[in-house]
Motif scaffolding. Structure first.
Motif, PDB file in Angstrom:
ATOM      1  N   VAL A  19      -1.851  70.140 -54.629  1.00  0.00           N
ATOM      2  CA  VAL A  19      -0.671  69.830 -54.930  1.00  0.00           C
ATOM      3  C   VAL A  19       0.161  70.911 -53.840  1.00  0.00           C
ATOM      4  CG1 VAL A  19      -0.440  69.255 -57.163  1.00  0.00           C
ATOM      5  CG2 VAL A  19      -0.616  71.691 -56.676  1.00  0.00           C
ATOM      6  N   SER A  20       1.170  70.499 -53.315  1.00  0.00           N
ATOM      7  CA  SER A  20       2.002  71.427 -52.226  1.00  0.00           C
ATOM      8  C   SER A  20       2.163  73.042 -52.893  1.00  0.00           C
ATOM      9  CB  SER A  20       3.163  70.693 -51.972  1.00  0.00           C
ATOM     10  OG  SER A  20       4.072  70.777 -52.925  1.00  0.00           O
ATOM     11  N   ASP A  40      -4.086  72.447 -67.748  1.00  0.00           N
ATOM     12  CA  ASP A  40      -3.662  71.557 -68.595  1.00  0.00           C
ATOM     13  C   ASP A  40      -2.177  70.980 -68.219  1.00  0.00           C
ATOM     14  OD1 ASP A  40      -5.735  71.800 -70.007  1.00  0.00           O
ATOM     15  OD2 ASP A  40      -4.909  72.914 -71.783  1.00  0.00           O
ATOM     16  N   VAL A  41      -1.142  72.084 -67.506  1.00  0.00           N
ATOM     17  CA  VAL A  41       0.060  71.602 -67.257  1.00  0.00           C
ATOM     18  C   VAL A  41      -0.254  70.610 -66.130  1.00  0.00           C
ATOM     19  CG1 VAL A  41       2.337  72.615 -65.967  1.00  0.00           C
ATOM     20  CG2 VAL A  41       0.800  73.970 -67.601  1.00  0.00           C
ATOM     21  N   MET A  42      -1.075  70.674 -65.076  1.00  0.00           N
ATOM     22  CA  MET A  42      -1.276  69.556 -64.117  1.00  0.00           C
ATOM     23  C   MET A  42      -1.471  68.297 -64.864  1.00  0.00           C
ATOM     24  SD  MET A  42      -3.339  70.900 -60.742  1.00  0.00           S
ATOM     25  CE  MET A  42      -3.036  69.493 -60.228  1.00  0.00           C
ATOM     26  N   VAL A  43      -2.566  68.317 -65.680  1.00  0.00           N
ATOM     27  CA  VAL A  43      -2.818  67.120 -66.119  1.00  0.00           C
ATOM     28  C   VAL A  43      -1.806  66.354 -67.054  1.00  0.00           C
ATOM     29  CG1 VAL A  43      -4.318  66.174 -67.878  1.00  0.00           C
ATOM     30  CG2 VAL A  43      -5.309  67.743 -66.310  1.00  0.00           C
ATOM     31  N   ASP A  44      -1.085  67.086 -67.739  1.00  0.00           N
ATOM     32  CA  ASP A  44       0.028  66.886 -68.734  1.00  0.00           C
ATOM     33  C   ASP A  44       1.226  66.279 -68.014  1.00  0.00           C
ATOM     34  OD1 ASP A  44      -1.340  67.509 -70.626  1.00  0.00           O
ATOM     35  OD2 ASP A  44      -0.222  69.327 -71.412  1.00  0.00           O
ATOM     36  N   LEU A  47      -0.104  64.866 -62.808  1.00  0.00           N
ATOM     37  CA  LEU A  47      -0.308  64.833 -61.056  1.00  0.00           C
ATOM     38  C   LEU A  47      -1.607  64.600 -60.579  1.00  0.00           C
ATOM     39  CD1 LEU A  47       1.893  68.329 -60.832  1.00  0.00           C
ATOM     40  CD2 LEU A  47       2.423  66.100 -60.181  1.00  0.00           C
ATOM     41  N   ILE A  48      -2.744  64.725 -61.704  1.00  0.00           N
ATOM     42  CA  ILE A  48      -4.062  64.403 -61.371  1.00  0.00           C
ATOM     43  C   ILE A  48      -4.757  64.071 -62.820  1.00  0.00           C
ATOM     44  CG2 ILE A  48      -4.603  66.681 -61.972  1.00  0.00           C
ATOM     45  CD1 ILE A  48      -6.811  66.118 -59.395  1.00  0.00           C
ATOM     46  N   GLU A  49      -5.677  62.967 -62.855  1.00  0.00           N
ATOM     47  CA  GLU A  49      -6.481  62.642 -63.922  1.00  0.00           C
ATOM     48  C   GLU A  49      -7.236  63.913 -64.266  1.00  0.00           C
ATOM     49  OE1 GLU A  49      -6.761  59.704 -66.011  1.00  0.00           O
ATOM     50  OE2 GLU A  49      -4.866  59.072 -64.828  1.00  0.00           O
TER      51      GLU A  49
END
Length: 564
Positions: A19-20, A40-44, A47-49
């Motif tokens: 991510v940026s 978990d924040v990213m997945v929720d 932003l990514i699988e």
């Protein structure tokens, strides 16, 4: 996923530029504000699988990635590792021999793990990476969640003090301090946690003159735990009352309460009921586990014609649908399932329950409270002013509730409810006995479903056998009519705790109202006449549906005899 190693995840994300930098800082702020792991924040946020993130981590750290866990883990590998090591390092053994051991790891950023485990196990350790949540489930399943056993806890509890206390009158403060002993708290948590893992529906704490029993109800049958010392009855029951916000000093009258606890990362509701007995308070906890309940009726082996019938009824604009059977036969679950079928944005659904057992998203659920005048009838009256499309009434207990249900149906609402009767036809005569006019029943009642839950024969130890002639006679089957059909029973194995049964199955009696049946109801014909006419029109009785379950190899003859 990696709650304890957020700095390492942060560095990984920064280096890999997934991510940026601005997004990464925002994600980190979210992590700090909510306490939720960064991964978990990213997945929720989408932003990514999750699978892609796990693969990238494995590549970055040089681990082999295991996309799917094996269906079974070898016994010798599991035995090579103690529960404490498995839990402390978050590892699950894939395979092991004298020199080497392969371990799935939940936290690949823990660089110290290889050295520590190599030393502790005296073997060459190879670490593999898989979905940490799935690995964690396997660790808990094979090694438990807590190293302390019930026996260890019982040794910690000072029974001398309890015995001394038992001989005198105790103040509220004394009882409270006994209930707050750390081993007592751990003991109650362990008993409840074990019950939930075993999918128990109820936990019974029962004081007798010389012993204190703890029993679980699993698949409708009671199983006893090793009984703790009698002196523990008061502190254990007091601990439960503290959790349920009940008056711990009041031991002369029954009390009801509720406990919300988190076990294995999920919230479980416990309904608490206390009852004063000759030798102390008896307490029953009803486990309302949202994750364990099967609100999908297809899981209970419902025949296709019955399932299609229910789907058709719950989509009607008005009428009454009744589920009937004794306590614990799954009536409410069936009605909940019906509500889930039609729970769409364009329909307003209201329920009145005693109490609300399972929360359903998008449905307005009202717990009745007779102590303040909120009875089923009072709730129903208010419902009609709330512009509902579908109403569910926990139970038709009296004439007033029955009359308002009929009125609601006549004014264009679909009403779902339950009754306690032995069979489907009995529901009609029960309503007449309550004082409802037969012509009103005939014009509003659409269908009645009688049901029972029987235990399933354990799939792991299922064995074919030839039943005794007396047993066949009890279910009304002649030996010559069996043909090549087989009968099964469970021998008992570790998977079913030696009971021979695991899980439950529904058997059903579906009575769909027809013009002929409506005429019989209007003429006040007997239950027997109505039942006979329904059978002529194709209704399968509970006993017949039980035979279907036996011949399909799902249950045992004794179960069907017991429940029909």
């Amino acid at each position: 996923m990696f709650a304890s190693h957020s700095p390492a995840i942060y560095e990984f994300l920064k280096e890999q530029r997934l991510v940026s930098p601005e997004q990464l800082d925002e994600l980190n702020e979210e992590h700090k504000a909510t306490g939720k792991p960064l991964a978990d924040v990213m997945v929720d946020l989408g932003l990514i699988e999750k699978s892609e993130l796990l693969r990238r981590i494995a590549d970055y750290l040089g681990y082999d990635f295991v996309p799917e866990l094996p269906a079974q883990f070898p016994g010798e590998a599991i035995a090579a590792l103690t529960g404490k090591l498995a839990r402390d390092y978050g590892v699950m053994p894939l395979q092991a021999d004298e020199q080497d051991i392969d371990l799935l790891v939940t936290d690949p950023f823990n660089t110290q793990a290889v050295d520590d485990l190599t030393f502790a196990l005296n073997r060459n350790v190879r670490l593999f990476f898989a979905d940490p949540d799935k690995v964690d489930v396997q660790i808990k399943q094979h090694y438990g969640e807590d190293e302390e056993s019930i026996d260890d806890l019982l040794q910690e509890i000072s029974t001398d003090k309890l015995a001394a206390a038992a001989g005198r009158e105790l103040s509220e403060r004394d009882i409270e301090s006994m209930a707050e002993q750390t081993p007592i708290i751990k003991f109650v948590n362990l008993v409840v946690g074990q019950a939930i893992r075993d999918k128990a529906s109820d936990i019974h704490f029962e004081p007798f003159e010389h012993e204190f029993k703890i029993r679980y109800r699993i698949d409708g049958a009671l199983y006893e735990m090793a009984p703790p010392p009698k002196q523990l009855a008061l502190p254990i029951i007091s601990r439960i009352k503290v959790l349920a916000s009940l008056n711990i000093a009041e031991r002369r009258i029954p009390q009801d309460g509720r406990i919300k606890i988190t076990i294995g990362g999920r919230t479980v509701d416990l309904r608490v009921s206390t009852l004063p007995t000759q030798f102390g308070e008896s307490v029953v906890l009803r486990v309302l586990d949202q994750a364990a309940v099967q609100l999908d009726i297809t899981q209970l082996g419902m025949p296709e014609d019955v399932f299609d019938g229910i789907q058709e009824i719950v989509r009607r604009p008005n009428g009454i649908f009744i589920a009937t059977g004794p306590t614990g036969s799954g009536k409410t679950t069936t009605l909940y399932s019906g509500l889930r079928i039609i729970n769409t944005v364009d329909l307003k659904l209201l329920t009145a329950e005693d109490p609300v057992e399972y929360e359903i998203e998008g449905v307005m659920q009202v717990p009745v409270n007779p102590l303040v005048g909120l009875t089923f009838a009072a709730a129903l009256r208010s419902f009609l002013r709330q512009d509902p499309d579908v109403i569910m009434v926990g139970e038709i207990r009296d004439l007033e509730t029955a009359q308002i249900s009929i009125q609601a149906s006549l004014t264009g609402h679909l009403v779902l409810s339950t009754l306690h009767t032995n069979d489907a036809a009995g529901a009609i005569t029960r309503l007449i006995d309550m004082g409802v006019e037969p012509f009103l029943i005939a014009s509003t009642l659409e269908a009645v479903l009688a049901q029972r839950l029987v235990r399933r024969v354990c799939a792991h130890c299922k064995t074919a056998y030839v039943p005794a002639p007396e047993l066949l006679a009890q279910i009304g089957v002649a030996r010559e009519s069996i043909g090549s059909r087989q009968f099964f029973f469970g021998r008992g194995c570790p998977s079913c705790s030696q009971s021979g049964f695991r899980g439950r199955l529904g058997i059903y009696e579906w009575l769909r109202m027809s013009e002929a049946l409506r005429d019989l109801v209007t003429q006040r014909e007997s239950t027997l006449t109505i039942r006979q006419k329904a059978i002529e029109q194709g209704m399968r009785t509970l006993r017949d549906d039980g035979l279907r379950a036996i011949f399909d190899g799902h249950t045992a003859i004794e179960e069907v005899i017991r429940y029909t």
